[in-house]
Design a protein around this motif. Structure first.
Motif, PDB file in Angstrom:
ATOM      1  N   PRO A  58      49.009  31.224  29.828  1.00 56.44           N
ATOM      2  CA  PRO A  58      48.046  30.129  29.588  1.00 56.44           C
ATOM      3  C   PRO A  58      46.649  30.450  30.137  1.00 56.44           C
ATOM      4  CG  PRO A  58      50.111  29.246  30.412  1.00 56.44           C
ATOM      5  CD  PRO A  58      50.203  30.737  30.527  1.00 56.44           C
ATOM      6  N   LEU A  59      46.589  31.031  31.307  1.00 55.18           N
ATOM      7  CA  LEU A  59      45.298  31.395  31.890  1.00 55.18           C
ATOM      8  C   LEU A  59      44.620  32.505  31.089  1.00 55.18           C
ATOM      9  CD1 LEU A  59      43.393  30.770  34.217  1.00 55.18           C
ATOM     10  CD2 LEU A  59      44.566  32.525  35.540  1.00 55.18           C
ATOM     11  N   ILE A  60      45.399  33.451  30.612  1.00 55.81           N
ATOM     12  CA  ILE A  60      44.852  34.531  29.783  1.00 55.81           C
ATOM     13  C   ILE A  60      44.269  33.965  28.492  1.00 55.81           C
ATOM     14  CG2 ILE A  60      45.473  36.570  28.426  1.00 55.81           C
ATOM     15  CD1 ILE A  60      47.479  37.259  30.672  1.00 55.81           C
ATOM     16  N   ILE A  61      44.951  32.993  27.900  1.00 52.41           N
ATOM     17  CA  ILE A  61      44.455  32.380  26.665  1.00 52.41           C
ATOM     18  C   ILE A  61      43.175  31.595  26.924  1.00 52.41           C
ATOM     19  CG2 ILE A  61      44.967  30.626  24.919  1.00 52.41           C
ATOM     20  CD1 ILE A  61      47.900  31.589  25.071  1.00 52.41           C
ATOM     21  N   VAL A  62      43.164  30.815  27.990  1.00 54.99           N
ATOM     22  CA  VAL A  62      41.997  29.989  28.299  1.00 54.99           C
ATOM     23  C   VAL A  62      40.775  30.848  28.589  1.00 54.99           C
ATOM     24  CG1 VAL A  62      41.056  28.381  30.021  1.00 54.99           C
ATOM     25  CG2 VAL A  62      43.307  27.995  29.059  1.00 54.99           C
ATOM     26  N   THR A  63      40.974  31.988  29.262  1.00 58.43           N
ATOM     27  CA  THR A  63      39.842  32.851  29.624  1.00 58.43           C
ATOM     28  C   THR A  63      39.575  33.931  28.579  1.00 58.43           C
ATOM     29  OG1 THR A  63      41.252  34.345  30.887  1.00 58.43           O
ATOM     30  CG2 THR A  63      40.231  32.495  32.074  1.00 58.43           C
ATOM     31  N   LEU A  64      40.225  33.815  27.443  1.00 55.05           N
ATOM     32  CA  LEU A  64      40.053  34.770  26.336  1.00 55.05           C
ATOM     33  C   LEU A  64      40.354  36.213  26.754  1.00 55.05           C
ATOM     34  CD1 LEU A  64      36.805  33.285  24.763  1.00 55.05           C
ATOM     35  CD2 LEU A  64      39.180  32.875  24.085  1.00 55.05           C
ATOM     36  N   GLY A  65      41.350  36.377  27.611  1.00 55.18           N
ATOM     37  CA  GLY A  65      41.814  37.701  27.998  1.00 55.18           C
ATOM     38  C   GLY A  65      41.239  38.249  29.280  1.00 55.18           C
ATOM     39  N   VAL A  66      40.234  37.607  29.824  1.00 59.07           N
ATOM     40  CA  VAL A  66      39.608  38.106  31.055  1.00 59.07           C
ATOM     41  C   VAL A  66      40.603  38.072  32.213  1.00 59.07           C
ATOM     42  CG1 VAL A  66      37.758  37.706  32.721  1.00 59.07           C
ATOM     43  CG2 VAL A  66      37.313  37.494  30.289  1.00 59.07           C
ATOM     44  N   ALA A  67      41.477  37.097  32.243  1.00 57.20           N
ATOM     45  CA  ALA A  67      42.453  36.983  33.327  1.00 57.20           C
ATOM     46  C   ALA A  67      43.412  38.170  33.337  1.00 57.20           C
ATOM     47  CB  ALA A  67      43.232  35.676  33.203  1.00 57.20           C
ATOM     48  N   TYR A  68      43.643  38.792  32.188  1.00 57.07           N
ATOM     49  CA  TYR A  68      44.533  39.956  32.142  1.00 57.07           C
ATOM     50  C   TYR A  68      43.940  41.124  32.932  1.00 57.07           C
ATOM     51  CZ  TYR A  68      48.001  43.189  30.381  1.00 57.07           C
ATOM     52  OH  TYR A  68      49.021  44.096  30.289  1.00 57.07           O
ATOM     53  N   PHE A  69      42.629  41.233  32.959  1.00 57.30           N
ATOM     54  CA  PHE A  69      41.971  42.246  33.783  1.00 57.30           C
ATOM     55  C   PHE A  69      42.311  42.018  35.252  1.00 57.30           C
ATOM     56  CE2 PHE A  69      38.394  43.610  36.397  1.00 57.30           C
ATOM     57  CZ  PHE A  69      38.327  44.947  36.045  1.00 57.30           C
ATOM     58  N   PHE A  70      42.307  40.756  35.669  1.00 55.51           N
ATOM     59  CA  PHE A  70      42.599  40.449  37.063  1.00 55.51           C
ATOM     60  C   PHE A  70      44.084  40.594  37.391  1.00 55.51           C
ATOM     61  CE2 PHE A  70      38.411  38.643  36.489  1.00 55.51           C
ATOM     62  CZ  PHE A  70      37.768  39.236  37.564  1.00 55.51           C
ATOM     63  N   VAL A  71      44.933  40.545  36.384  1.00 56.14           N
ATOM     64  CA  VAL A  71      46.339  40.904  36.591  1.00 56.14           C
ATOM     65  C   VAL A  71      46.411  42.378  36.970  1.00 56.14           C
ATOM     66  CG1 VAL A  71      48.565  41.225  35.425  1.00 56.14           C
ATOM     67  CG2 VAL A  71      47.285  39.112  35.096  1.00 56.14           C
ATOM     68  N   ASN A  72      45.615  43.213  36.313  1.00 53.90           N
ATOM     69  CA  ASN A  72      45.580  44.634  36.648  1.00 53.90           C
ATOM     70  C   ASN A  72      44.992  44.872  38.036  1.00 53.90           C
ATOM     71  OD1 ASN A  72      46.720  45.760  34.263  1.00 53.90           O
ATOM     72  ND2 ASN A  72      44.836  45.246  33.199  1.00 53.90           N
ATOM     73  N   VAL A  73      43.978  44.095  38.403  1.00 57.01           N
ATOM     74  CA  VAL A  73      43.424  44.189  39.757  1.00 57.01           C
ATOM     75  C   VAL A  73      44.508  43.834  40.773  1.00 57.01           C
ATOM     76  CG1 VAL A  73      41.769  43.158  41.364  1.00 57.01           C
ATOM     77  CG2 VAL A  73      41.040  43.739  39.055  1.00 57.01           C
ATOM     78  N   LEU A  74      45.280  42.810  40.472  1.00 55.26           N
ATOM     79  CA  LEU A  74      46.359  42.391  41.362  1.00 55.26           C
ATOM     80  C   LEU A  74      47.414  43.478  41.526  1.00 55.26           C
ATOM     81  CD1 LEU A  74      47.584  40.054  43.021  1.00 55.26           C
ATOM     82  CD2 LEU A  74      48.727  39.333  40.921  1.00 55.26           C
ATOM     83  N   MET A  75      47.717  44.214  40.475  1.00 51.81           N
ATOM     84  CA  MET A  75      48.702  45.297  40.564  1.00 51.81           C
ATOM     85  C   MET A  75      48.202  46.420  41.485  1.00 51.81           C
ATOM     86  SD  MET A  75      51.175  44.116  38.846  1.00 51.81           S
ATOM     87  CE  MET A  75      50.618  42.444  39.135  1.00 51.81           C
ATOM     88  N   LEU A  76      46.920  46.708  41.413  1.00 46.75           N
ATOM     89  CA  LEU A  76      46.342  47.712  42.298  1.00 46.75           C
ATOM     90  C   LEU A  76      46.319  47.214  43.738  1.00 46.75           C
ATOM     91  CD1 LEU A  76      45.202  50.551  42.141  1.00 46.75           C
ATOM     92  CD2 LEU A  76      42.959  49.578  41.740  1.00 46.75           C
ATOM     93  N   LEU A  77      46.040  45.950  43.932  1.00 48.59           N
ATOM     94  CA  LEU A  77      46.052  45.354  45.264  1.00 48.59           C
ATOM     95  C   LEU A  77      47.469  45.340  45.836  1.00 48.59           C
ATOM     96  CD1 LEU A  77      44.299  43.943  47.401  1.00 48.59           C
ATOM     97  CD2 LEU A  77      44.853  41.789  46.290  1.00 48.59           C
ATOM     98  N   LEU A  78      48.452  45.077  45.011  1.00 46.37           N
ATOM     99  CA  LEU A  78      49.847  45.115  45.445  1.00 46.37           C
ATOM    100  C   LEU A  78      50.243  46.525  45.872  1.00 46.37           C
ATOM    101  CD1 LEU A  78      52.485  43.520  45.768  1.00 46.37           C
ATOM    102  CD2 LEU A  78      52.981  44.048  43.375  1.00 46.37           C
ATOM    103  N   THR A  79      49.777  47.528  45.146  1.00 49.18           N
ATOM    104  CA  THR A  79      50.037  48.913  45.532  1.00 49.18           C
ATOM    105  C   THR A  79      49.393  49.223  46.876  1.00 49.18           C
ATOM    106  OG1 THR A  79      50.121  49.565  43.208  1.00 49.18           O
ATOM    107  CG2 THR A  79      49.783  51.314  44.815  1.00 49.18           C
ATOM    108  N   ASP A  80      48.184  48.750  47.092  1.00 47.96           N
ATOM    109  CA  ASP A  80      47.492  48.917  48.370  1.00 47.96           C
ATOM    110  C   ASP A  80      48.295  48.277  49.495  1.00 47.96           C
ATOM    111  OD1 ASP A  80      45.727  49.065  50.512  1.00 47.96           O
ATOM    112  OD2 ASP A  80      44.279  47.680  49.667  1.00 47.96           O
TER     113      ASP A  80
END
Length: 102
Positions: A58-80
């Motif tokens: 739902p957040l990805i749809i509302v932000t027109l896909g921008v939130a998916y970029f932050f999902v990727n940021v979160l994956m890198l942060l989780l690795t850190d």
């Protein structure tokens, strides 16, 4: 299995490239730390990322896909967070590293 090994090799190269280009992204003095980070990042992208992406549709749809970029940021942060000697840096370093790795 081969696909997973290719992902691991790609993630290893991408994390190494990002750490070379961005000063705040470090992995210490040992290559083994970078290899462990690549293994964790591959696992996180393989298992955790699809779950987080589905939950955030739902957040990805509302932000027109921008939130998916932050999902990727979160994956890198989780690795850190999981790999002790691997430091992804601050917010803007994470954003830059995500652009490089993505």
């Amino acid at each position: 299995m081969i696909e997973l090994l290719l992902r691991l090799a790609g993630n290893l190269a991408a994390l190494w490239g990002a750490s070379e280009l961005l000063d705040e992204m470090t992995y210490g003095d040992e290559f083994s730390v970078l290899l462990v980070a690549a293994v964790v990042f591959t696992f996180v992208n393989w298992i955790v990322k699809p779950v987080v992406a589905v939950l955030s549709i739902p957040l990805i749809i509302v932000t027109l896909g921008v939130a998916y970029f932050f999902v990727n940021v979160l994956m890198l942060l989780l690795t850190d967070w999981v790999v002790g000697d691997f430091e992804a840096g601050g917010f803007w370093t994470l954003v830059g590293a995500t652009i490089i790795v993505w």
